[in-house]
Design an enzyme around this catalytic site. Structure first.
Site, short mmCIF file in Angstrom:
data_model
loop_
_atom_site.label_atom_id
_atom_site.label_comp_id
_atom_site.label_asym_id
_atom_site.label_seq_id
_atom_site.Cartn_x
_atom_site.Cartn_y
_atom_site.Cartn_z
N GLY A 154 -16.36 5.53 -10.05
CA GLY A 154 -16.07 4.45 -10.96
C GLY A 154 -16.43 4.84 -12.38
O GLY A 154 -17.17 5.81 -12.61
N CYS A 155 -15.93 4.08 -13.35
CA CYS A 155 -16.18 4.42 -14.75
C CYS A 155 -17.63 4.18 -15.17
O CYS A 155 -18.28 5.06 -15.73
CB CYS A 155 -15.22 3.65 -15.66
SG CYS A 155 -15.14 1.86 -15.34
N TYR A 156 -18.16 2.99 -14.88
CA TYR A 156 -19.57 2.74 -15.18
C TYR A 156 -20.48 3.73 -14.45
O TYR A 156 -21.41 4.28 -15.05
CB TYR A 156 -19.95 1.31 -14.77
CG TYR A 156 -19.61 0.23 -15.76
CD1 TYR A 156 -19.86 0.36 -17.13
CD2 TYR A 156 -19.06 -0.98 -15.32
CE1 TYR A 156 -19.57 -0.65 -18.02
CE2 TYR A 156 -18.76 -2.01 -16.21
CZ TYR A 156 -19.01 -1.84 -17.57
OH TYR A 156 -18.72 -2.85 -18.45
#
Length: 344
Positions: A154-156
């Site tokens: 995921g990005c986070y």
């Protein structure tokens, strides 16, 4: 992949979303990849009409998903599908001998019960959970090499794990970790909702899913793996009034403390050979504009006067290093290309 091919044939499912479009744009410029199939749930037609920026650059047509056609036309498939949808497709593609890079959250969490708790959906492909390699190249490159199935982070979590990995993997005196995360609006996807309208997001800044964001268990799972023990974080997400970009400010409380030069040396050594991680000089902090439209993760460091608080700032483009760029980086590693190919 067939031995007599001089390039990789790639398919993209979910090309109508921001992430799928970003994968398409990157692969279109990749010298060793040919995009041979694109599909979406409800958006059909020539890619140059769906995205006019590709006019005179492609003749590909986005069509309704047909698994037989995918298998016949592709060597690798990028799944840029909404969460909960990849698990109905990935297994069939793997069984047919294709390589799969999944950009959803369906295979990132190794415990299906944890997945069901945070995503509110029963996992229907648990047999492939352990086959999926977590696609964070800086930490799991050797496992990604030759893999047939990669779960793209995921990005986070990408920004958080890269920012925290050197400390978590070497320090036994960490007392607490706070991840103060901010993302541009594109991180929420292309589907229209009221809170993502321009007039709602512009000139506004807010926290959301406070201490209850679905990326929390993903970050904790891989930090715990690095630390060799259970590692907990306090994660708070915020929505920035920008299109793309993530900035994580992370507060790490150390029992014994550490000097800034010590921490800086640790990070420089940890990421010495990494082509996409840049450690800022002491006294300098990264900014989202400096990584926009790139696959870089920039990291800044600071320590409190008593040396017991280390502040780590990491920035990425949520659509590139946080999604599509990292997926292409994983493809390069999986098939033996130069890791930076198509990304610089």
């Amino acid at each position: 992949m067939k031995d007599n091919f001089t390039y990789i044939r790639a398919g993209i499912l979910g090309v109508s979303g921001y992430t799928g479009r970003e994968v398409f744009a990157l692969l279109l410029k990749h010298p060793s990849v040919r995009i041979t199939y694109v599909a979406a749930h409800s958006t059909y037609g020539p890619m140059a009409q769906i995205y006019p920026e590709f006019l005179n650059r492609t003749t590909l047509v986005c069509q309704k998903f047909n698994i037989k056609e995918v298998i016949n036309k592709c060597d690798v498939v990028f799944l840029a599908l909404p969460h909960t949808e990849s698990m109905s497709v990935a297994g069939k593609l793997l069984k047919a001998g294709l390589k799969v890079i999944d950009l959803s959250a369906d295979y990132r969490l190794k415990n299906s019960r944890v997945y069901e708790t945070w995503y509110g959906h029963k996992h229907t492909d648990t047999k492939n959970l352990n086959k999926a390699i977590y696609g964070l190249p800086e930490l799991f490159r050797q496992k990604i090499k030759g893999a047939s199935f990669v779960a793209n982070p995921g990005c986070y979590p990408t920004a958080a794990i890269l920012g925290l990995a050197p400390l978590v993997s070497t320090r036994r005196d960490i007392q607490s970790i706070v991840v103060d995360a901010k993302s541009g609006v594109s991180g929420a996807g292309r589907r229209a909702t009221v809170d993502r309208l321009f007039t709602e997001a512009n000139e506004n800044f807010k926290a959301y899913k406070v201490l209850s964001h679905q990326h929390s268990p993903e970050i904790e799972q891989y930090l715990s793996q690095l630390a060799g023990r259970a590692t907990r974080i306090h994660f708070v997400a915020h929505l920035l009034p920008i299109t793309r970009g993530i900035l994580n400010t992370m507060y790490v409380h150390l029992k014994d403390g550490a000097a800034l030069n010590q921490v800086h040396s640790l990070y420089k050594k940890f990421y010495k050979i990494e082509p996409f991680v840049r450690i800022h000089p002491s006294g300098s902090q990264p900014e989202t504009k400096n990584v926009a439209n790139t696959n870089f993760c920039d990291i800044g460091l600071a320590t409190s006067p008593d040396k017991k608080m280390v502040v780590v700032t990491s920035v990425i483009d949520n659509l590139v290093k946080g999604a599509a760029g990292q997926a292409v980086q994983n493809l390069n590693i999986m098939v033996g290309f130069n890791e930076i190919e198509g990304l610089l």
